[in-house]
Design an enzyme around this catalytic site. Structure first.
Site, short mmCIF file in Angstrom:
data_model
loop_
_atom_site.label_atom_id
_atom_site.label_comp_id
_atom_site.label_asym_id
_atom_site.label_seq_id
_atom_site.Cartn_x
_atom_site.Cartn_y
_atom_site.Cartn_z
N ASP A 143 -4.85 -6.25 4.94
CA ASP A 143 -6.01 -7.00 5.46
C ASP A 143 -6.11 -8.36 4.78
OD1 ASP A 143 -6.87 -4.96 7.16
OD2 ASP A 143 -7.76 -3.89 5.47
N LYS A 201 -12.59 -3.21 19.08
CA LYS A 201 -11.25 -3.73 19.41
C LYS A 201 -10.83 -3.34 20.82
CE LYS A 201 -10.04 -4.12 14.67
NZ LYS A 201 -9.27 -5.09 13.99
N LYS A 248 -14.36 0.97 15.48
CA LYS A 248 -13.08 0.28 15.72
C LYS A 248 -12.68 0.39 17.20
CE LYS A 248 -8.44 -0.31 13.93
NZ LYS A 248 -7.55 -0.18 12.81
N PHE A 255 -5.17 3.01 14.50
CA PHE A 255 -5.40 3.94 13.39
C PHE A 255 -6.45 3.34 12.48
CE2 PHE A 255 -2.36 7.54 12.89
CZ PHE A 255 -1.86 7.48 14.17
N ASN A 306 0.85 -1.20 0.00
CA ASN A 306 0.00 0.00 0.00
C ASN A 306 0.89 1.24 0.00
OD1 ASN A 306 0.60 0.72 2.85
ND2 ASN A 306 -0.40 -1.24 3.22
#
Ligand SMILES: Cc1cc2nc3c(=O)[nH]c(=O)nc-3n(C[C@H](O)[C@H](O)[C@H](O)COP(=O)(O)O)c2cc1C
Length: 386
Positions: free
Chosen positions: A277, A335, A331, A317, A208
């Site tokens: 991912d 998490k 998130k 992030f 990426n």
């Protein structure tokens, strides 16, 4: 995040080869809107001329005995926010340890109430000399600070420890000293950054556009606030200053192993890396060109879900195409994180960023350079952990 702006640094220069780097140090501080007053020992003038430093700093080079006579050392000692001695010779460190004040620089160090930072530079045997090491230890116990020299080729032709740190690294120590926020002293911070890459075949990878710039900005911001920092970096485009310990990794699996092995060490974990991912099914041989092909991707392990988060402060992030705030909040909850910085995909790889700092209690919109936003994140963490 520029702790040099508007500050006055008294730059002591002593007689070592590394004095030739000093004009660039002066220029860098001046470019960042700091004021530099250079003060040279007599022997320093053999390695860098007063004229060069006058031109770079825009300040007149002062002497202990000037006409008309005045206590220059007392006025300079009171004028500065910090004294940096770079390079600091074996001789000069010994002189300050012995309490000698026989020139302008040693007199003003005797008189100042501002922090004094030494950047030693010398041959490796001089650096290891027990007299010097004792002097440094005792000066440290009195509150003087030292920038540990680096390793590498030395001017004398030998190789080893004793090189003065490069200009960008010296400035990190200066900024840390000038930073008004020190409440993360003693905290250990582990930061991941950059992007992972996964092999498709022996030559091709999926990766990426992460540059590692946000992680570098964070590492500096935590360092300025007094923390001890360690980095785990995937592929990145930025130069990481050698004062920061870095473990380089390539794949999600390597990133996972590195985080798991360092996790115990840290008080605060910041997962700023753009971790893949998906992991492609790797072909053993190079895929031939020509035909249309389909890549099979399986989900990558979720590193955050593998960590025992108790007693640690964890920052995630979130990089989103849309619903940045909503996705960031999801998130944080899903998490069980302490803080999330949620930002749009357009900031990937750039100098600037924008997004939301989200905690359990509130969210705050921030924008600016990655350095400015990193500082905002660190201030938020300070307010939540101290
Ligand atoms: C070519 C040359 C290079 C030197 N480089 C260093 C050095 O890198 N570090 C050091 O501690 N001394 C070095 N010295 C020795 C110092 O110049 C010497 O100790 C001197 O007395 C230092 O004076 P000052 O501390 O008042 O500036 C060097 C000497 C010479 C001739």
């Amino acid at each position: 995040m520029n702790f040099l702006c508007g500050r006055t640094i008294l730059l002591g220069v002593t007689g070592g080869i590394a004095a030739c780097k000093v004009p660039f140090l002066v220029r860098e501080i001046v470019e960042r809107n700091g004021r530099v007053i250079p003060v040279l020992t007599e022997n320093a003038k053999k390695f860098v001329t007063p004229e060069v430093l006058e031109v770079f700093s825009g300040e007149r080079i002062r002497e202990l005995f000037e006409r008309p006579s005045s206590p220059v050392h007392i006025s300079l000692a009171g004028e500065c926010d910090l004294v940096l001695v770079a390079p600091a010779t074996f001789n000069f460190i010994g002189k300050i340890h012995a309490g000698i004040a026989d020139d302008l620089l040693s007199c003003l160090i005797a008189a100042t109430r501002s922090p004094v930072l030494f950047a030693p530079a010398m041959n490796k045997n001089m650096w290891r000399n027990p007299v010097l090491q004792r002097n440094i230890k005792e000066l440290e116990s009195l509150g003087y600070k030292f920038i540990p020299p680096g390793e590498g080729p030395l001017a004398c032709g030998e190789e080893g420890e004793g090189r003065m740190r490069e200009v960008p690294e010296l400035l990190l120590f200066v900024e840390r000293e000038l930073c008004p926020e020190k409440r993360l002293s003693g905290k250990k911070v582990l930061i991941t950054g950059g992007g992972t890459e996964e092999e498709v075949d022996p030559v091709r990878v999926i990766t990426n556009r992460s540059s590692g710039r946000m992680a570098l900005s964070l590492v500096k911001a935590f360092f300025f606030a007094g923390a001890e920092v360690k980095l785990i970096m995937g592929r990145h485009e930025v130069d990481i200053p050698s004062i920061f310990p870095v473990k380089n990794v390539r794949t999600v699996e390597e990133m996972k192993e590195a985080v798991l092995s360092e996790f115990e060490w840290c008080d605060i974990l910041v997962m700023a890396a753009a971790v893949s991912d998906f992991i492609p099914e790797r072909k053993k041989e190079k895929i031939k060109k020509g035909k249309e092909i389909t890549l099979k991707l399986k989900p990558a392990p979720d590193i955050l879900s593998l960590l025992q988060k108790k007693k640690k402060f964890i920052v995630g992030f979130s990089l989103e195409s849309r619903n940045i705030l909503k996705e960031g909040k999801r998130k944080l909850e899903e998490k069980k994180l302490d803080l999330v910085f949620s930002n749009p995909v357009k900031v990937l790889g750039g100098e600037e960023t924008e997004g939301y700092i989200i905690t359990g209690k509130k969210e705050r919109k921030v924008s600016g350079t990655k350095e400015d936003v990193a500082w905002e994140i660190v201030l938020e963490i300070v307010s939540m952990t101290t």
